[in-house]
Design an enzyme around this catalytic site. Structure first.
Site, mmCIF file in Angstrom:
data_model
loop_
_atom_site.group_PDB
_atom_site.id
_atom_site.type_symbol
_atom_site.label_atom_id
_atom_site.label_comp_id
_atom_site.label_asym_id
_atom_site.label_seq_id
_atom_site.Cartn_x
_atom_site.Cartn_y
_atom_site.Cartn_z
ATOM 1 C CG PHE A 288 -9.772 -0.818 3.774
ATOM 2 C CD1 PHE A 288 -8.511 -0.398 4.159
ATOM 3 C CD2 PHE A 288 -10.337 -1.909 4.403
ATOM 4 C CE1 PHE A 288 -7.821 -1.061 5.168
ATOM 5 C CE2 PHE A 288 -9.660 -2.578 5.414
ATOM 6 C CZ PHE A 288 -8.405 -2.142 5.795
ATOM 7 N NE ARG B 32 -6.164 -11.426 10.174
ATOM 8 C CZ ARG B 32 -5.311 -10.464 9.840
ATOM 9 N NH1 ARG B 32 -4.924 -10.319 8.601
ATOM 10 N NH2 ARG B 32 -4.858 -9.642 10.761
ATOM 11 C CG ASP C 159 -1.965 0.957 1.327
ATOM 12 O OD1 ASP C 159 -2.411 1.443 0.287
ATOM 13 O OD2 ASP C 159 -2.362 1.311 2.462
HETATM 14 P P1 IMP Z 1 1.715 -0.340 3.860
HETATM 15 O O1 IMP Z 1 2.638 -0.404 5.002
HETATM 16 O O2 IMP Z 1 0.930 0.950 3.816
HETATM 17 O O3 IMP Z 1 2.318 -0.696 2.528
HETATM 18 O O4 IMP Z 1 0.571 -1.386 4.135
HETATM 19 C C1 IMP Z 1 0.847 -2.720 4.232
HETATM 20 C C2 IMP Z 1 -0.046 -3.362 5.249
HETATM 21 O O5 IMP Z 1 -1.210 -2.569 5.570
HETATM 22 C C3 IMP Z 1 -0.585 -4.647 4.690
HETATM 23 O O6 IMP Z 1 0.273 -5.725 4.996
HETATM 24 C C4 IMP Z 1 -1.932 -4.766 5.332
HETATM 25 O O7 IMP Z 1 -1.817 -5.389 6.586
HETATM 26 C C5 IMP Z 1 -2.384 -3.345 5.549
HETATM 27 N N1 IMP Z 1 -3.267 -2.849 4.475
HETATM 28 C C6 IMP Z 1 -3.007 -1.893 3.581
HETATM 29 N N2 IMP Z 1 -4.046 -1.707 2.750
HETATM 30 C C7 IMP Z 1 -5.014 -2.576 3.143
HETATM 31 C C8 IMP Z 1 -6.332 -2.881 2.679
HETATM 32 O O8 IMP Z 1 -6.880 -2.338 1.709
HETATM 33 N N3 IMP Z 1 -6.985 -3.851 3.368
HETATM 34 C C9 IMP Z 1 -6.455 -4.511 4.431
HETATM 35 N N4 IMP Z 1 -5.226 -4.274 4.887
HETATM 36 C C10 IMP Z 1 -4.508 -3.306 4.257
#
Ligand code: IMP
Ligand code: MG
Length: 222
Positions: free
Chosen positions: A186, A199, A137
């Site tokens: 999301f 999940r 993300d």
């Molecule tokens: P980042 O650190 O922003 O890249 O996000 C990575 C982590 O955030 C993932 O491993 C997920 O646990 C959580 N995450 C980010 N976007 C989503 C989403 O749309 N749904 C559920 N979990 C998310």
């Protein structure tokens, strides 16, 4: 928990057509006895069949790149469980498996506030590592994980994620293998959660905005 941190004002935004690299969108019919939580998913973004098909092609790509060496699969808990299990059974290579636990804590925090909840046990020095996460993300999670892993001196690290949301990227992180590129929605299911729920859905679906707006209100009242 990391999942609780994903209450995000942009999440209600409608995605642009064509952002998703797979055919998507069918409403989730509330099956009898399936519980209200299924109705909290606005629509299916990626079906079970699409996931299954894509995982097989991902496995072939990975096999090509890791051919001839024993790899160490390092999977980030908890969101990768389903993806990992399905991907691994299609990887026709010698491999060893270990997990790292990473989590955000508190409600409404961004994924920048990360804590490690489980350390790697296997020795990865000189090894070829496949690092697996559920979704890339902002990139903050992997920005924290990668230096920790690099410090253990593996020969190489390749990143594999089920989902990639490039429009949300803050950190300069790139996945070597990404199952699906998705818009800024999301999503839950197939291992991904909101507040530790959903999940177990076998598909990836877009969470109805009313669910996280309601959660947001409850948090703000506290
Ligand atoms: P980042 O650190 O922003 O890249 O996000 C990575 C982590 O955030 C993932 O491993 C997920 O646990 C959580 N995450 C980010 N976007 C989503 C989403 O749309 N749904 C559920 N979990 C998310
Ligand atoms: Mg995760």
């Amino acid at each position: 928990m990391r999942a609780k941190s994903k209450i995000h004002p942009k999440r209600g935004k409608k995605h642009r057509a064509g952002d998703l690299k797979v055919k998507a969108s069918r409403r989730v019919a509330a099956k009898p006895g399936s519980g209200t939580w299924r109705r909290e998913v606005e629509r299916v973004l990626i079906t079970e069949e699409q996931i299954e098909k894509r995982i097989k092609t991902l496995a072939r790509e990975i096999e090509r790149d890791f051919h001839g060496r024993e790899m160490v699969v390092v999977s980030l808990l908890n969101g990768t469980v389903m993806f990992l299990a399905d991907l691994m059974r299609h990887l026709n290579l010698p491999l060893r498996l270990d997990f790292m636990g990473v989590s955000s804590y508190g409600l409404g925090t961004e994924s920048g506030d990360l804590v490690f909840t489980k350390e790697l046990r296997l020795d990865v020095r000189g090894r070829d590592v496949l690092l697996i996460d559920d979704i890339l993300d902002t990139g903050k999670t992997l920005r924290h994980v990668l230096p920790k892993l690099r410090a253990l001196k593996p020969r190489k690290i390749k990143i594999c994620v089920l989902l990639d949301k490039p429009s949300r990227r803050i950190e300069n992180i790139h996945a070597d293998y990404a199952g699906f590129e998705i818009p800024d929605d999301f999503v839950v299911g197939y291992g991904l959660d909101f507040a530790e729920r959903y999940r177990n859905l076998p598909f990836v679906g877009v969470l109805h905005p009313h669910v996280y707006k309601q959660a947001c209100k409850q948090i703000c009242r506290k």
